[in-house]
Design a protein around this motif. Structure first.
Motif, mmCIF file in Angstrom:
data_model
loop_
_atom_site.group_PDB
_atom_site.id
_atom_site.type_symbol
_atom_site.label_atom_id
_atom_site.label_comp_id
_atom_site.label_asym_id
_atom_site.label_seq_id
_atom_site.Cartn_x
_atom_site.Cartn_y
_atom_site.Cartn_z
ATOM 1 N N ARG A 5 21.254 17.409 -25.858
ATOM 2 C CA ARG A 5 22.855 17.737 -25.706
ATOM 3 C C ARG A 5 23.056 19.106 -25.770
ATOM 4 N NH1 ARG A 5 20.435 15.680 -30.788
ATOM 5 N NH2 ARG A 5 21.202 16.675 -32.420
ATOM 6 N N ASP A 34 22.687 12.633 -21.892
ATOM 7 C CA ASP A 34 22.199 11.431 -21.321
ATOM 8 C C ASP A 34 23.046 11.229 -20.113
ATOM 9 O OD1 ASP A 34 20.422 9.319 -21.201
ATOM 10 O OD2 ASP A 34 22.009 7.967 -21.834
ATOM 11 N N ASN A 36 26.171 11.824 -19.427
ATOM 12 C CA ASN A 36 27.542 11.575 -19.928
ATOM 13 C C ASN A 36 28.120 13.008 -20.508
ATOM 14 O OD1 ASN A 36 27.345 8.780 -19.598
ATOM 15 N ND2 ASN A 36 26.228 9.004 -21.643
ATOM 16 N N MET A 97 20.955 5.221 -28.546
ATOM 17 C CA MET A 97 21.513 6.184 -27.862
ATOM 18 C C MET A 97 22.978 5.635 -27.712
ATOM 19 S SD MET A 97 21.733 8.703 -25.690
ATOM 20 C CE MET A 97 19.889 9.153 -25.321
ATOM 21 N N PRO A 98 23.991 6.492 -28.231
ATOM 22 C CA PRO A 98 25.429 6.018 -28.169
ATOM 23 C C PRO A 98 26.030 6.039 -27.073
ATOM 24 C CG PRO A 98 25.082 8.327 -29.009
ATOM 25 C CD PRO A 98 23.649 7.858 -28.649
ATOM 26 N N THR A 99 27.159 5.321 -26.773
ATOM 27 C CA THR A 99 28.104 5.430 -25.568
ATOM 28 C C THR A 99 29.040 6.413 -26.014
ATOM 29 O OG1 THR A 99 29.585 3.832 -26.754
ATOM 30 C CG2 THR A 99 27.814 2.804 -25.316
ATOM 31 N N THR A 100 29.560 6.927 -24.878
ATOM 32 C CA THR A 100 30.769 7.966 -25.058
ATOM 33 C C THR A 100 31.652 7.681 -26.139
ATOM 34 O OG1 THR A 100 31.986 7.220 -23.437
ATOM 35 C CG2 THR A 100 30.465 8.868 -22.745
ATOM 36 N N GLU A 101 32.184 6.213 -26.244
ATOM 37 C CA GLU A 101 33.039 5.603 -27.154
ATOM 38 C C GLU A 101 32.673 5.666 -28.407
ATOM 39 O OE1 GLU A 101 36.348 5.185 -26.719
ATOM 40 O OE2 GLU A 101 36.036 5.892 -24.967
ATOM 41 N N GLN A 102 31.309 5.560 -28.748
ATOM 42 C CA GLN A 102 30.724 5.346 -30.103
ATOM 43 C C GLN A 102 30.495 6.875 -30.487
ATOM 44 O OE1 GLN A 102 27.114 3.472 -29.004
ATOM 45 N NE2 GLN A 102 27.710 1.592 -30.147
ATOM 46 N N LEU A 103 30.223 7.768 -29.576
ATOM 47 C CA LEU A 103 30.135 9.225 -30.050
ATOM 48 C C LEU A 103 31.325 9.581 -30.491
ATOM 49 C CD1 LEU A 103 27.785 11.166 -30.207
ATOM 50 C CD2 LEU A 103 28.565 12.025 -28.278
ATOM 51 N N LYS A 104 32.443 9.486 -29.716
ATOM 52 C CA LYS A 104 33.748 9.997 -30.080
ATOM 53 C C LYS A 104 34.383 9.408 -31.211
ATOM 54 C CE LYS A 104 38.155 10.716 -27.629
ATOM 55 N NZ LYS A 104 39.088 10.610 -26.467
#
Length: 261
Positions: A5, A34, A36, A97-104
């Protein structure tokens, strides 16, 4: 799992009537991983000429129109970087591997100072000390995350600093007053720079979040702690009218025409 990242801070690109806005511009945090990309608002604004794009920080000694100093803004940006790394470490440990929503969502959760969800029926371990917990954290996370020698050294150095500050340190000391005392120790005894203090606190909070989730202690106060890492304001000296007139009428020598700018 190792999630590659990058974290960058940039001024928002916006135009007004076709002209680029250069005053009171929002500072944005851009996170890529990743394939994103996510952008976050930092909540701060600054004039473009007060922003150092190479260092991705506000130039020293300046303040923005809201009277927030460069030191305070930069300390917050550094803290955001630490929080982002904490969030990724959590997902890496879980091999997710998180999604963008999970990370946010997780990033905003951390900034809000809320504890991670825990299993309600898990009992608090009896008799575990701050140092026992710290050693267990290093052993467990080091093995699970495949720490490098440099990472082990960073946590060993932090332990040395904490021991020097208070050899009898306990979780009861992880209050706002106790953490402020630690910041004073870093600043006044160890002569650390604000950026270094921010990193030390980031390592400490990573451990404390782990210990809190393990139910080694139950006070979540540390999650909302934000150190006030301010720099000393220096006196601003202005030119007198005579000095300004002398400067404006000064004849620049032929061999120093570069001074004309």
């Amino acid at each position: 799992m190792n999630i590659k990242r990058t974290v960058n801070f940039k001024l928002e690109q916006r135009k007004k009537k076709g002209v680029a806005v250069t005053e009171n511009v929002p500072i944005r945090m851009r996170l890529t991983f990743d394939g994103n990309r996510i952008e976050f608002s930092t909540g701060y604004r600054i004039d473009a000429d007060k922003w150092d794009a190479s260092k991705q920080r506000v130039k020293p000694k300046y303040t923005n129109k809201q009277k927030v100093s460069a030191a305070d803004i930069n300390a917050t940006l550094s803290n955001y970087e630490i929080v982002v790394q904490d969030v990724f470490k959590d997902f890496e440990v879980q091999d997710i591997m998180p999604t963008t929503e999970q990370l946010k969502e997780r990033f905003e959760w951390y900034l809000a100072g809320k504890p991670e969800p825990t299993v309600e029926d898990e009992e608090m371990p009896e008799g575990i000390t701050f140092w026992d917990s710290y050693d267990e954290f290093v052993k467990e996370r080091g093995r699970m995350n495949d720490w490098t020698t440099a990472t082990y050294q960073k946590f060993a150095a932090l332990k040395n600093h904490l021991t020097e500050h208070n050899a009898n340190l306990s979780f009861d000391d992880m209050t706002e007053n106790g953490l402020n005392d630690l910041v004073d120790f870093f600043r006044n005894t160890k002569n650390m720079r604000n950026s270094t203090i921010g990193k030390q606190l980031g390592y400490l909070k990573w451990f404390l979040k782990w210990a809190f989730q393990k139910k080694h202690f139950s006070d979540p106060t540390f999650m909302g702690f934000r150190a006030k890492l301010k720099s000393t304001e220096k006196e601003v000296i202005f030119l007198t009218a005579d000095e300004l007139k002398q400067l404006m009428t000064y004849e620049i020598p032929e061999n120093k025409q570069h001074l004309d700018r």
